[in-house]
Design an enzyme around this catalytic site. Structure first.
Site, PDB file in Angstrom:
ATOM      1  N   LYS A  53       0.842  -1.206   0.000  1.00  0.00           N
ATOM      2  CA  LYS A  53       0.000   0.000   0.000  1.00  0.00           C
ATOM      3  C   LYS A  53       0.878   1.257   0.000  1.00  0.00           C
ATOM      4  O   LYS A  53       2.056   1.191   0.357  1.00  0.00           O
ATOM      5  CB  LYS A  53      -0.938  -0.027   1.209  1.00  0.00           C
ATOM      6  CG  LYS A  53      -0.226   0.059   2.545  1.00  0.00           C
ATOM      7  CD  LYS A  53      -1.175  -0.235   3.700  1.00  0.00           C
ATOM      8  CE  LYS A  53      -0.468  -0.082   5.023  1.00  0.00           C
ATOM      9  NZ  LYS A  53      -1.229  -0.659   6.138  1.00  0.00           N
TER      10      LYS A  53
ATOM     11  N   TYR B  21      17.224  30.122   3.068  1.00  0.00           N
ATOM     12  CA  TYR B  21      16.110  30.926   3.602  1.00  0.00           C
ATOM     13  C   TYR B  21      16.337  31.280   5.065  1.00  0.00           C
ATOM     14  O   TYR B  21      16.735  30.420   5.863  1.00  0.00           O
ATOM     15  CB  TYR B  21      14.800  30.142   3.511  1.00  0.00           C
ATOM     16  CG  TYR B  21      14.176  30.147   2.146  1.00  0.00           C
ATOM     17  CD1 TYR B  21      13.759  31.330   1.537  1.00  0.00           C
ATOM     18  CD2 TYR B  21      13.979  28.947   1.465  1.00  0.00           C
ATOM     19  CE1 TYR B  21      13.176  31.317   0.286  1.00  0.00           C
ATOM     20  CE2 TYR B  21      13.391  28.929   0.207  1.00  0.00           C
ATOM     21  CZ  TYR B  21      12.988  30.125  -0.378  1.00  0.00           C
ATOM     22  OH  TYR B  21      12.408  30.109  -1.598  1.00  0.00           O
TER      23      TYR B  21
END
Ligand SMILES: *Cc1c(COP(=O)(O)O)cnc(C)c1O
Length: 341
Positions: free
Chosen positions: A33, A249
């Protein structure tokens, strides 16, 4: 381009350990999954097939369609719009209402709530459920349940095992009474399988352990599993910066000396989450990620063309205060994959 590398030797090594525990590879259903926990659905399906695994577990019928040529038996855990039918597919019934939604003649596995209280029908409804399945001409090919505390030291584990044993008995009796063939019984996920002293179900649903991890408490004897996935990034550019220059940043990283810094092509947009500034993350070659991680890139004190970002997610799971499952399944399905044999 950044990429995921799948280590085939490690995957097969893990499957060897798992087969030892189940008593044969025919008793393993590999859980694929969520893009095979971030490893790549098709890539892992094809390796599992090569190893000789015939059963897989997925979440939706879309995933089942994608891997149907690799397996003869595919369990679909949580589908709500049942519009495809295949002999290969086995659909999990999570509630009495689900029985009405499944197409006629489908193979179904009945999920029983043995104590987790998440999915599955109550024990008192087993008989009703089986009569309704027969009414709708569905084939009962399996009965399953799921542990809530397989990875922690707790008596709930044994309690749920006992409850499941009784469920087996009840269903066997009902099948004899109604002259229908016996379904496959399966309860264990990875942790439960490795905690089971004598495994006697028809198969185990194994996800995490096949990818090289277990989240079991340290009190348990953990097997020597090996991480299958490593994450790699390529250099975009290099620059020389002076002491006290900042990087990225917020200018969060300040160079302690004159140094080279390179930018690599992986970021949180690829599922590699930002790391808070109080944590020191080291790559396997002991390079440091400098400052904030951007959406598509990050900076490292390296000049290598290619850097391995991680080959074991445990350090990252600690930093992010989460479990290995989340770090892995968060990786973008768009990352390219390479299988290393
Ligand atoms: C995800 C899942 C598994 C696999 O669990 P692991 O701990 O990864 O082995 C097994 N059964 C069910 C119902 C699941 O949802």
């Amino acid at each position: 381009m950044s990429k995921i590398v799948i280590n085939k030797k490690h995957y097969f090594h893990n499957l060897d350990l798992i087969s030892k525990q189940t008593g044969g590879k025919e008793k393993i259903a590999v859980v694929l999954k969520d893009n095979a926990y971030g490893h790549g659905l098709k890539e892992i399906a094809s390796l599992a097939q090569e190893y000789g695994i015939s059963k897989a577990v997925v979440r939706t019928s879309k995933e089942a369609q994608e891997v149907k040529n690799y397996f003869s038996y595919i369990l679909i855990l949580a589908e709500s719009t049942f519009d495809t039918y295949s002999h290969t597919f086995h659909i999990v019934i999570n509630s009495l209402e689900d029985i009405q939604k499944v197409p006629i003649h489908s193979n179904v596995h009945l999920k029983i709530d043995t104590g987790m209280h998440r999915n599955g029908i109550c024990i008192k409804d087993i008989e009703v459920a089986i009569y309704r399945l027969l009414d709708k001409k569905l084939h009962l090919t399996g009965v399953l349940s799921h542990h809530k505390k397989a990875d922690t030291l707790s008596t709930d584990f044994f309690y749920q095992q006992e409850v499941f044993k009784n469920v087996k008995k009840e269903i066997k009796n009902l099948c004899e009474k109604l002259s229908i063939s016996l379904p496959n019984f399966h309860l264990c996920n990875s942790s439960a399988l490795f905690r089971s002293k004598s495994f006697d179900d028809d198969f185990a649903r194994v996800g995490l352990a096949s990818y090289g991890y277990l989240e079991n408490d340290a009190v348990f004897d953990n097997p020597n599993l090996k991480p299958v996935l490593s994450l790699w990034a390529n250099k975009l550019s290099t620059r020389f910066i002076k002491k006290n220059y900042s990087v990225g940043y917020g200018g969060e990283y300040l160079a302690q000396k004159d140094m080279y810094v390179s930018t690599y092509d992986i970021g949180y947009g690829d599922g590699f989450l930002r790391i808070g500034k109080k944590y020191n993350y080291h790559t396997p070659k002991m390079y440091k990620i400098l400052g904030r991680i951007s959406m598509d890139s990050l900076s490292i004190n390296s000049q290598d063309d290619e850097v391995c970002i991680f080959e074991d997610v445990k350090q990252l799971a600690n930093i992010h205060k989460t479990i290995s499952y989340e770090i892995l399944s968060n990786l973008s399905s768009l990352l390219s994959k390479e299988i290393k044999s």
